[in-house]
Design a protein around this motif. Structure first.
Motif, PDB file in Angstrom:
ATOM      1  N   ARG B  28       0.822  -1.207   0.000  1.00  0.00           N
ATOM      2  CA  ARG B  28       0.000   0.000   0.000  1.00  0.00           C
ATOM      3  C   ARG B  28       0.854   1.254   0.000  1.00  0.00           C
ATOM      4  N   TYR B  29       2.064   1.122   0.574  1.00  0.00           N
ATOM      5  CA  TYR B  29       2.965   2.273   0.598  1.00  0.00           C
ATOM      6  C   TYR B  29       4.178   1.994  -0.287  1.00  0.00           C
ATOM      7  N   ARG B  30       4.597   2.998  -1.017  1.00  0.00           N
ATOM      8  CA  ARG B  30       5.734   2.846  -1.918  1.00  0.00           C
ATOM      9  C   ARG B  30       7.011   2.516  -1.149  1.00  0.00           C
ATOM     10  N   ALA B  31       7.880   1.761  -1.797  1.00  0.00           N
ATOM     11  CA  ALA B  31       9.180   1.459  -1.203  1.00  0.00           C
ATOM     12  C   ALA B  31       9.949   2.746  -0.987  1.00  0.00           C
ATOM     13  N   GLU B  76      13.330   0.004   1.286  1.00  0.00           N
ATOM     14  CA  GLU B  76      13.481  -0.098  -0.159  1.00  0.00           C
ATOM     15  C   GLU B  76      13.288  -1.545  -0.603  1.00  0.00           C
ATOM     16  N   LEU B  77      13.087  -1.726  -1.900  1.00  0.00           N
ATOM     17  CA  LEU B  77      13.089  -3.077  -2.484  1.00  0.00           C
ATOM     18  C   LEU B  77      14.314  -3.184  -3.385  1.00  0.00           C
ATOM     19  N   THR B  78      15.293  -3.970  -2.988  1.00  0.00           N
ATOM     20  CA  THR B  78      16.505  -4.075  -3.804  1.00  0.00           C
ATOM     21  C   THR B  78      16.798  -5.534  -4.151  1.00  0.00           C
ATOM     22  N   ARG B  79      17.469  -5.711  -5.282  1.00  0.00           N
ATOM     23  CA  ARG B  79      17.835  -7.062  -5.716  1.00  0.00           C
ATOM     24  C   ARG B  79      18.715  -7.753  -4.686  1.00  0.00           C
ATOM     25  N   ARG B 167       4.208  -9.857  -3.465  1.00  0.00           N
ATOM     26  CA  ARG B 167       2.838  -9.407  -3.652  1.00  0.00           C
ATOM     27  C   ARG B 167       2.707  -8.224  -4.607  1.00  0.00           C
ATOM     28  N   VAL B 168       3.765  -7.454  -4.740  1.00  0.00           N
ATOM     29  CA  VAL B 168       3.653  -6.320  -5.657  1.00  0.00           C
ATOM     30  C   VAL B 168       4.091  -6.711  -7.066  1.00  0.00           C
ATOM     31  N   ALA B 169       4.604  -7.947  -7.229  1.00  0.00           N
ATOM     32  CA  ALA B 169       5.016  -8.400  -8.559  1.00  0.00           C
ATOM     33  C   ALA B 169       3.793  -8.809  -9.359  1.00  0.00           C
ATOM     34  N   PRO B 170       3.836  -8.638 -10.669  1.00  0.00           N
ATOM     35  CA  PRO B 170       2.713  -9.063 -11.512  1.00  0.00           C
ATOM     36  C   PRO B 170       2.542 -10.582 -11.431  1.00  0.00           C
ATOM     37  N   SER B 216       9.925  -6.821  -8.988  1.00  0.00           N
ATOM     38  CA  SER B 216       9.406  -5.752  -8.147  1.00  0.00           C
ATOM     39  C   SER B 216      10.518  -4.844  -7.634  1.00  0.00           C
ATOM     40  N   CYS B 217      11.775  -5.208  -7.927  1.00  0.00           N
ATOM     41  CA  CYS B 217      12.878  -4.380  -7.444  1.00  0.00           C
ATOM     42  C   CYS B 217      13.054  -3.165  -8.330  1.00  0.00           C
TER      43      CYS B 217
END
Lengths: 218, 218
Positions: B28-31, B76-79, B167-170, B216-217
């Motif tokens: 719901r909230y951006r990384a 953050e979302l990182t690899r 969950r944020v991945a397609p 999603s990263c």
DNA sequence: TTTCTGGAAATAATCGATTATTTGACTCAG
DNA sequence: CTGAGTCAAATAATCGATTATTTCCAGAAA
């Protein structure tokens, strides 16, 4: 202008969190004891809000148990949980040490030697709290370059848990000496990049520490 | 009198903690986003104190980052971190599954079959949030009787971390199907007490999920 | 233009007071 | 006696207001 020498400037909540954490590790509060918020307020001379925030963090971290509407309790010390913590430490620190030996560079070797030297120099008349600091840092230095932030996080968390048991146990001179010499052997094996034997030794080291700590259980 | 039907009676802080946790997992909230306390107050219609307590818990749990005097940020979302979480899940869930297969009793077998059945029945038109619940419970059921509370705790924590990515991945239908069929195979291997192959499969399962999550990263 | 500087606005942290819940002692019927 | 019910004291949780810190922008100086 000379006020904020402290980096970043810690909040009251952060300060009380760190203080309480140390006091919990050092066994200032009895296992299972109910922490009265009013009493803590007076003891640490801190406001209600930062105190409650610190307690919430400690509960999420696993050093306190929070019961809705019934405040916070210190965790019990049980043989079962000590066994669990010990086995987890064996697995995770063994894993981390192998990785650290694979990835660690010269800088790591220096840091490790330095940490070991400082720890070895600390003798009988060193204050316990100082020795504990050096000991923690030695074990951190050992696994530091394992490459996994989460692994290091879990290891620290388990160390804190383990210390609750170890620090309240009586200081057995015999085993103490054996544990100390293992620190030196760990450094030797690490510098020799002998991952297999190093892992075996740290597992043994943890098991032996656990023997020392056992008598602190109810 | 019919007020406290809810067991135990949750505090406002506990309720907002759980709500926020779910919202964070669901993206719901951006990384990297800064969470404005004032805004959260209005959004969730909750007081300042319980809100701050919940945020402190979430930060200690690792779903938020707390910067002194600068509030709370979504991670953050990182690899790199996804890789770390994935590798830790492989190790810990692999370990737990082996132990569960060794220690699990008939009751476990039943629970596992039930959890798998419920998950398999959930089709296209099942609400996502419900499917996520069933999926979580399936994976919990799998490792539940491993015998280590700390291992289970770490696994849950990593699951939450992982879900932020997944969950944020397609939704890739192809891989989705393959992952689903692995659930069935995992149950078969578990009931057959084939620890070796089960461990190999869950490691593969986690790696494959991680592939889905990678996009999603940033 | 770029880099400071000052200060107002925004917002995080804390405090003091209030509300809600639990605990434990006391009462009284059985 | 015993156990359920009641009430007051203790204390946990929450709220509203205040304080402290950071952020941001306008204006001055280089």
């Amino acid at each position: 202008m000379t006020e904020t020498l402290k980096q970043g400037s810690a909040t009251a909540a952060s300060r009380i969190y760190e203080t309480l954490r140390q006091d919990l590790l050092n066994g200032r509060y009895r296992a299972g004891e109910r922490l009265s918020i009013t009493l803590l307020r007076e003891t640490y001379e801190v406001g209600l809000s930062p105190l409650r925030e610190a307690l919430n963090r400690l509960a999420a971290y696993g050093l306190l148990r929070q019961e809705n509407q019934r405040g916070f309790r210190v965790l019990e010390l049980t043989r079962e949980e000590l066994a669990d913590i010990t086995e987890m430490r064996r697995q995770l620190e063994g894993m981390a040490l192998e990785l650290a030996i694979r990835h660690g560079d010269e800088e790591w070797e220096s840091q490790l030697l330095a940490a070991n030297h400082r720890l070895a120099r600390a003798g009988e008349h060193t204050p316990v709290v100082e020795w504990e600091g050096l000991h923690s840092r030695f074990h951190s230095a050992l696994v530091e370059p394992c490459g996994s932030a989460w692994l290091l996080r879990f290891i620290s968390q388990l160390h804190d848990q383990f210390d609750r048991y170890r620090r309240v146990a009586p200081r057995a001179q015999e085993l103490r000496h054996q544990l100390d010499s293992q620190h030196q052997e760990l450094v030797d094996l690490a510098l020799a990049r002998n991952a297999r034997q190093a892992r075996a030794l740290i597992e043994e080291h943890i098991t032996l520490s656990s023997e020392v700590a056992k008598c602190s259980c109810r």
